[in-house]
Design an enzyme around this catalytic site. Structure first.
Site, PDB file in Angstrom:
ATOM      1  N   TYR A   1       0.860  -1.180   0.000  1.00  0.00           N
ATOM      2  CA  TYR A   1       0.000   0.000   0.000  1.00  0.00           C
ATOM      3  C   TYR A   1       0.894   1.226   0.000  1.00  0.00           C
ATOM      4  O   TYR A   1       1.453   1.613   1.021  1.00  0.00           O
ATOM      5  CB  TYR A   1      -0.908  -0.031   1.230  1.00  0.00           C
ATOM      6  CG  TYR A   1      -1.922   1.103   1.341  1.00  0.00           C
ATOM      7  CD1 TYR A   1      -2.092   2.058   0.339  1.00  0.00           C
ATOM      8  CD2 TYR A   1      -2.734   1.202   2.466  1.00  0.00           C
ATOM      9  CE1 TYR A   1      -3.015   3.067   0.455  1.00  0.00           C
ATOM     10  CE2 TYR A   1      -3.667   2.215   2.598  1.00  0.00           C
ATOM     11  CZ  TYR A   1      -3.811   3.146   1.604  1.00  0.00           C
ATOM     12  OH  TYR A   1      -4.731   4.155   1.732  1.00  0.00           O
TER      13      TYR A   1
ATOM     14  N   LYS B   1      -1.256  -1.241  -4.153  1.00  0.00           N
ATOM     15  CA  LYS B   1      -2.292  -0.211  -4.188  1.00  0.00           C
ATOM     16  C   LYS B   1      -1.543   1.100  -4.368  1.00  0.00           C
ATOM     17  O   LYS B   1      -0.879   1.587  -3.449  1.00  0.00           O
ATOM     18  CB  LYS B   1      -3.123  -0.204  -2.911  1.00  0.00           C
ATOM     19  CG  LYS B   1      -4.205   0.867  -2.925  1.00  0.00           C
ATOM     20  CD  LYS B   1      -4.940   0.980  -1.603  1.00  0.00           C
ATOM     21  CE  LYS B   1      -5.957   2.122  -1.681  1.00  0.00           C
ATOM     22  NZ  LYS B   1      -6.567   2.422  -0.373  1.00  0.00           N
TER      23      LYS B   1
END
Length: 289
Positions: free
Chosen positions: A133, A161
């Site tokens: 992330y 992400k």
């Protein structure tokens, strides 16, 4: 694991307690009404970093129960406390989550070797897949292509992400790693990620605007960028209004107007200003809820 994933909101009462029935209603809204392809559970949109470890586990459990295998589930377990991250990762893995995700460790200026150790420890302790992330605006951690190269050597790291406006880096990652999943993390920039060939997107506004997000992604994949831009323009007009009113508070107020017990945000987020309710009522009619 491709497609549109809602960054799941979590409803709280005024004491900061999770409203379980409201959370279940939110999950049903995402799956049944917005038709999302998956849920990203316990991310920023779920106010994760203000919850206790037990609250985070409750959200993982409730989401798993209510979903009951219908859509893909990604568990965000990242924490500045590595032991908590591992504990949460083991718990989500036991529940059958399709993959883990973890924000880069933040606040302290960790070296890349320390960041790599953090991810490898979570992976080794849980034996689950991992989605990095990357959100440098909030963590202060900007990774280079070389550093992503290093992390991606681990076959358990299946993607990222990418909540970053560096589209040159995104293009480089997409070209080099066709075998890794790349999710766009900025709802208002979805079209640029889609044009760059992302596999999907993860976003907070998808809780109420998932259908439009799916259209943008599909249209770009079909080569109809002009129509996708039209939908992105509408989406961004709405996002600007939501941000002006207060992101998470407004998303919850919109859901309340559809009958969902969406609760309030955890303190120290401020309470929604009731003087703005009329603006929210006008917004509600613009979404397919």
């Amino acid at each position: 694991m491709k497609g549109i994933f809602s960054a799941l909101l979590v409803p709280f009462d005024e004491n900061g307690t999770i409203k379980e029935q409201g959370l279940r209603e939110m999950i049903r809204q995402n799956i049944d009404k917005q038709k999302v392809d998956g849920l990203y559970v316990n991310g920023s949109s779920g106010e994760n970093f203000m919850m206790t470890t037990e609250q985070k586990k409750d959200v993982f459990r409730i989401a798993s129960e209510e979903n009951n295998g219908q859509v893909k589930l990604i568990a965000q377990v990242g924490s500045i406390n590595l032991h908590e991250a591992v504990d949460l990762g083991k718990y989500a893995t036991e529940l059958g989550y399709d993959s883990l995700s973890a924000v880069t460790p933040f606040y302290y200026p960790f070296s890349f070797e320390e960041i790599k150790y953090y991810y490898e420890t979570i992976i080794n302790e849980t034996n689950n897949k991992m989605i990095i992330y990357a959100i440098p605006a909030l963590t202060g951690v900007s990774m280079s292509l070389h550093q992503f190269d290093d992390l991606f050597q681990n076959e358990k790291v299946i993607g990222v992400k990418f909540t970053d406006g560096n589209f040159y880096l995104l293009e480089r990652l997409r070209k080099k790693y066709s075998n890794k999943l790349i999710y766009s993390g900025f709802d208002e920039m979805l079209i640029y990620g889609a044009i760059s060939g992302v596999d999907g997107a993860i976003g907070s506004t998808f809780n109420i605007n998932g259908k439009r997000a799916k259209q943008i992604l599909s249209l770009c994949q079909e080569g109809n960028v002009s129509k996708a831009y039209d939908i992105q323009h509408v989406t961004n007009d709405l996002i600007e209004e939501i941000l002006d009113l207060g992101l998470y508070q407004t998303l919850k107020e919109i859901l309340k107007m559809t009958g969902i017990d969406a609760g309030v945000c955890k303190e120290p987020f401020e309470a929604f200003n009731p003087d703005k309710l009329e603006k929210v009522r006008k917004l509600v009619s613009t979404f397919d809820l």
